[in-house]
Design an enzyme around this catalytic site. Structure first.
Site, PDB file in Angstrom:
ATOM      1  NE  ARG A  51     -43.292  80.915 -15.979  1.00 47.74           N
ATOM      2  CZ  ARG A  51     -43.950  80.172 -16.876  1.00 47.74           C
ATOM      3  NH1 ARG A  51     -44.579  79.067 -16.480  1.00 47.74           N
ATOM      4  NH2 ARG A  51     -43.992  80.518 -18.136  1.00 47.74           N
ATOM      5  CE  LYS A 202     -36.248  87.400   7.048  1.00 51.17           C
ATOM      6  NZ  LYS A 202     -37.633  87.148   7.390  1.00 51.17           N
TER       7      LYS A 202
END
Ligand SMILES: *Cc1c(COP(=O)(O)O)cnc(C)c1O
Length: 398
Positions: A51, A202
């Site tokens: 993390r 994207k």
């Protein structure tokens, strides 16, 4: 890696050096949650827990920062996770955002429905009207100006440098969502923005096979701390990080961004010029068309016009028929992959702003033009237009 290198060289090499241990040309995917310590808190490569840091994510973040010309990059589990982390890193309850209208529907939902509950208000503005932007600033409480250009799905073009000037005068941050243009076509930090965000889902990932988000910051100090420190802490403490597999896929996609954007742009330009001559198309929205109101500005601040073309049909029924009649253009939300997609935005991506001043026209279909052979894409549009004409009761073209 020196920033003097060209875009494609940086895309392939920045943060992507061969593995020093084995010589593997492609750095390995560090699929691990934790790292062994050589003594209590004696970390071998600076890594403790994924993390906080993971070499695969770090390499991707270095690549992102290099391509946007930023000071540091941060990769998140999705675009919205990155936006959320950024906004909570730099805002406090009671603050105000000037939010460019005609943006991603999910950003609007995040700002209104999550940050609203957290005590952050916003004012939506027409992105093409700097006077309206200036008028929406509330001195002392506006801390973020949020801009998406080209906008979604109307493809409006805003002057990033003008927005940056307004942000500086207001002592606020200018954040630019650069998802549509990608760093290959537009680099907002060089135009005065403080932060760039992406949905790496994207164009950066580019293959519709991974979700991800990125936040790239300048070296600016804000509210007594560096932006990199604030966003880095939020990423670690909030924990919405990109995992190693996702970081690897997005980093791999990013290497060919330049090649893909060239093809997306040339296909989209050809389709836009051709589509405006077709019977049944009422209007083509594409910044590469000379009649587009943002054409000159886009020419100045972008190095290409991108792969998104919106078509308007004059009535809702025709737009719906068109969207449901294309075959190569898959009816789908999302954009930026190698394959072409069509989206009926008013109900598919922008349902959360229906009935507000940000609602999307109901006669509009957004095309994400892929990198297929453009002749095949035109043929697909032509047959969908024929379906529109026959549904209208007109005589179909021979
Ligand atoms: C998709 C998208 C987002 C949100 O990204 P996710 O990865 O879906 O969370 C934000 N901004 C723009 C412009 C987008 O297209």
């Amino acid at each position: 890696m020196s920033d003097a290198r060209g875009f494609n060289t940086l895309a392939i090499h920045a943060g992507q050096e061969p593995d020093p241990l084995t010589g593997a040309v492609i750095p390995p995917i560090y699929q691990t949650s934790t790292f062994v310590q050589d003594g209590i808190n004696v970390l071998r490569g600076g890594h403790e827990y994924s993390r906080g840091s993971n070499p695969t994510r770090d390499g991707f973040q270095t690549q992102l920062a290099a391509l946007e010309g930023g000071h540091a990059g941060f990769a998140f589990a999705s675009g919205l996770a990155g936006e959320d982390a950024l906004l909570r890193a730099v805002l406090e309850p009671g603050d105000h955002i000037v939010l460019g209208g005609d943006g991603y529907g999910g950003t609007n939902r995040l700002v209104n429905q999550l940050l609203g509950r957290w005590g952050v208000s916003n004012t939506a503005v027409d992105i093409t009207d700097p006077d309206a932007v200036r008028a929406a600033v509330r001195p002392g409480s506006t801390r973020v100006l949020w801009l998406e250009t080209p906008s979604n799905p109307l493809l409006g073009i805003a002057d990033i440098a003008a927005w940056a000037q307004i942000a500086r005068e207001a002592d606020a941050l200018l954040v630019v969502d650069n998802t549509f243009a990608s760093p290959y076509l537009q680099r907002p930090l060089a135009l005065g923005a403080d932060v760039v965000v992406h949905s790496t889902t994207k164009y950066i990932g580019g293959h519709s096979d991974v979700l991800g988000g990125a936040v790239i910051v300048s070296d600016r100090e804000f509210r007594g701390q560096s932006l990199a420190g604030a966003v880095g802490f939020q990423q670690f403490a909030g924990g919405a990080v990109a995992g190693p597999q996702d970081s690897y896929l997005a980093a791999r996609g990013l290497k060919t961004l330049g090649l893909r954007m060239e093809r997306h742009s040339s296909n989209a330009q050809e389709i836009a010029e051709w589509a405006r001559e077709q019977d049944g198309v009422a209007q083509v929205l594409y910044p590469g068309l000379p009649e587009h109101p943002g054409h000159e500005l886009a020419k100045r601040q972008m190095s290409g016009f991108g792969g998104i073309v919106s078509l308007r049909f004059g009535d809702e029924a025709s737009a719906r028929t068109f969207a449901e009649s294309t075959r190569l253009f898959a009816l789908s939300v999302s954009l930026g992959g190698v394959e072409s997609l069509a989206c009926y935005c008013s109900e598919m991506t922008h349902a959360s702003v229906r009935g507000t001043e940000l609602a999307v026209p109901t006669d509009l279909v957004r095309l994400s033009v892929g990198v297929e052979d453009v002749a095949d894409l035109k043929e697909d549009i032509a047959q969908a237009l024929a379906a529109v004409r026959s549904a209208r009761g007109a005589v179909p073209a021979a």
